[in-house]
Design an enzyme around this catalytic site. Structure first.
Site, PDB file in Angstrom:
ATOM      1  N   CYS B 179      20.059 -22.496  32.667  1.00  0.00           N
ATOM      2  CA  CYS B 179      19.448 -22.079  31.396  1.00  0.00           C
ATOM      3  C   CYS B 179      18.167 -22.878  31.176  1.00  0.00           C
ATOM      4  O   CYS B 179      17.152 -22.373  30.702  1.00  0.00           O
ATOM      5  CB  CYS B 179      20.389 -22.332  30.223  1.00  0.00           C
ATOM      6  SG  CYS B 179      22.018 -21.610  30.377  1.00  0.00           S
ATOM      7  N   HIS B 183      14.436 -22.534  29.592  1.00  0.00           N
ATOM      8  CA  HIS B 183      14.536 -22.947  28.184  1.00  0.00           C
ATOM      9  C   HIS B 183      14.648 -24.457  28.022  1.00  0.00           C
ATOM     10  O   HIS B 183      15.281 -24.934  27.078  1.00  0.00           O
ATOM     11  CB  HIS B 183      15.723 -22.254  27.513  1.00  0.00           C
ATOM     12  CG  HIS B 183      15.544 -20.777  27.379  1.00  0.00           C
ATOM     13  ND1 HIS B 183      14.663 -20.210  26.495  1.00  0.00           N
ATOM     14  CD2 HIS B 183      16.127 -19.740  28.024  1.00  0.00           C
ATOM     15  CE1 HIS B 183      14.716 -18.888  26.609  1.00  0.00           C
ATOM     16  NE2 HIS B 183      15.586 -18.579  27.528  1.00  0.00           N
ATOM     17  N   CYS B 231      21.425 -13.160  29.483  1.00  0.00           N
ATOM     18  CA  CYS B 231      20.765 -14.331  30.069  1.00  0.00           C
ATOM     19  C   CYS B 231      21.332 -14.626  31.452  1.00  0.00           C
ATOM     20  O   CYS B 231      20.585 -14.885  32.388  1.00  0.00           O
ATOM     21  CB  CYS B 231      20.943 -15.557  29.175  1.00  0.00           C
ATOM     22  SG  CYS B 231      19.654 -15.725  27.935  1.00  0.00           S
TER      23      CYS B 231
END
Lengths: 203, 270
Positions: B179, B183, B231
């Site tokens: 992730c 991010h 995602c």
């Protein structure tokens, strides 16, 4: 007395630091277990994708900033595993490369096997007329023009696309050749998109 | 009068969201934020709020019960303010649950629905909206304009935050993504889409505010369960289980990182 207090304080701080590191390691192990329990294969996205190779494990453990000697060792391993084209030519068709650079498809559970692009514009600026570009990676506009159109630079571009981790071990960039996402001809086409003097990247 | 007040409020919120998102803006984002400000005055999400409220109050399922005895953490039947305090630890199950997972738990235990049936088709598409998505939209709306306050008082809540952090940073898959690859840094974009840095307190609310959201792409209502699922698809991972520990842990990590910011209710997404 003061020194002893200080020493005790330092020891306590070191101990607390170690405890936190041990906790982090324990949570990393738990994370690996939990995802393997919670996920399921779908389409081409099989469960073996959750198994970390050594590089992924090291980059996770060191938050993408491993010690220099470890980084060097892993980069050398990745470098050694790059397969260069058998015919010794690095350049394909820049027009085919342009299409691949635009395509963000490939390797998701909603993609078919082998139908992958290079996702280049997701992260890089390339041809100046394409304004919808990402910024996760550096701008590659004028890549060949800036560096010179030499065979060495063609080879560098080819290798960088094949496996960026051979140059920066915890790079955000996928290992397109190493992972089997792109084949030799596709990497050649992308190399030409970066290195052909007629490519819009170099105009 | 009320309409103009709401419009002003929506504009304020959109400006706040735009300021929150990033220091530097680009024309595409600015245009979208203006559009969002107009749309928030009549957000289609309200349709799902109404539908969700009906589903909450209606006796349904094999046990012919409503969800009005469902405990979302503040006691049976208390909906107001519950959403901004989720995920949280629930003693009756001995684990941490996020909002949608808890709603599904109530549908199973109180109404007798089958988890497996719900999990077969948990996301909106076309004209289809799964019931938990409508219900979570209703529940979320009852926390509008309240401060995000995801609890960390129970040891399992703190452990779930730590687990979420570890999953957030877990690099794997053919493209080596975690992730955090997208991010975990400030001011980055994929194409023209801005990427909030969810590890930072000032940007993490972008993972919470605006969800559940009416997504103009496809014209459907989506919850955070869907957002996490998509995602992982783009991360080139296999598929995470619906309402699984992985999703709860990630929502706990990002939710706690968002604490203190005001939740504005169900939102609008590109």
């Amino acid at each position: 007395m003061k020194t002893m207090l200080l020493a005790t304080g330092v020891a306590a701080a070191v101990f607390a630091g170690c405890a936190a590191m041990n906790d982090d390691a324990a949570y990393r192990r738990e994370a690996a277990e939990v995802v393997k329990r919670d996920f399921h294969a779908r389409g081409i996205a099989t469960m073996d994708r959750l198994n970390q190779d050594e590089l992924q494990r090291v980059c996770t453990e060191y938050d993408d900033n491993p010690p220099a000697d470890l980084a060097k060792k892993l980069e050398a391993q990745q470098f050694a595993a790059i397969k260069l084209p058998a015919d010794g030519k690095f350049m394909g068709d820049w027009k085919a490369g342009a299409k691949l650079a635009e395509s963000g498809r490939g390797m998701t559970w909603s993609d078919k096997k082998g139908a992958a692009g290079g996702s280049c514009y997701n992260c890089h600026q390339l041809a100046p007329q394409q304004t919808a570009f990402g910024t996760v990676g550096p701008s590659l506009t004028g890549f060949g023009k800036k560096r010179g159109f030499s065979t060495e630079n063609q080879q560098y571009a080819y290798m960088r696309i094949y496996n960026s981790k051979a140059f920066a071990v915890c790079s955000a960039m996928p290992r397109f050749g190493h992972s089997g996402t792109l084949d030799e001809q596709q990497i050649k086409d992308l190399t030409a998109y970066l290195m052909d003097p007629n490519s819009p990247v170099n105009k | 009068m009320q309409k103009s007040f709401r419009a002003a409020l929506a504009t304020c919120c959109a400006v706040a969201a735009a300021t929150l998102a990033h220091a530097q803006t680009d024309p595409t984002t600015e245009d979208f934020e203006k559009f969002r400000a107009v749309m928030e005055d009549a957000n289609p999400a309200e349709l799902w709020e109404v539908k969700g409220e009906q589903l909450w109050k209606t006796r349904r399922g094999p046990k012919n019960a409503s969800l009005e005895q469902c405990d979302l953490g503040l006691g049976p039947g208390v909906v107001k303010g519950a959403y901004v305090q989720l995920p949280r630890y629930f003693a009756d199950v001995g684990t941490v649950m996020d909002a949608e997972r808890r709603i599904v738990h109530c549908m199973v235990t109180l109404q007798g629905f089958s988890f497996e049936e719900i999990a077969k088709r948990p996301f909106s598409s076309g004209n289809y909206t799964p019931d938990p998505v409508s219900i979570v939209t209703f529940v979320a709306a009852q926390s509008r304009d309240m401060k995000i306050a995801v609890p960390q008082s129970h040891p399992k809540e703190r452990a779930t935050w730590e687990l979420g952090k570890a999953i957030f940073h877990y690099r794997a898959g053919p493209w080596d993504f975690s992730c955090a690859t997208c991010h975990g840094e400030d001011g980055k974009r994929i194409r023209t889409q801005n990427l909030p840095n969810f590890t930072k307190h000032d940007q993490a609310p972008r993972s919470f505010i605006g969800w559940p959201g009416y997504r103009m792409t496809g014209g459907v209502m989506h919850s955070l369960q869907w957002r996490m699922n998509d995602c992982f698809r783009q991360q080139r991972f296999p598929e995470p289980g619906y309402a699984s520990d992985t999703i709860t842990a990630l929502l706990t990590y990002m939710g706690v990182n968002s604490n203190g910011f005001v939740y504005k209710g169900p939102g609008i997404k590109r």
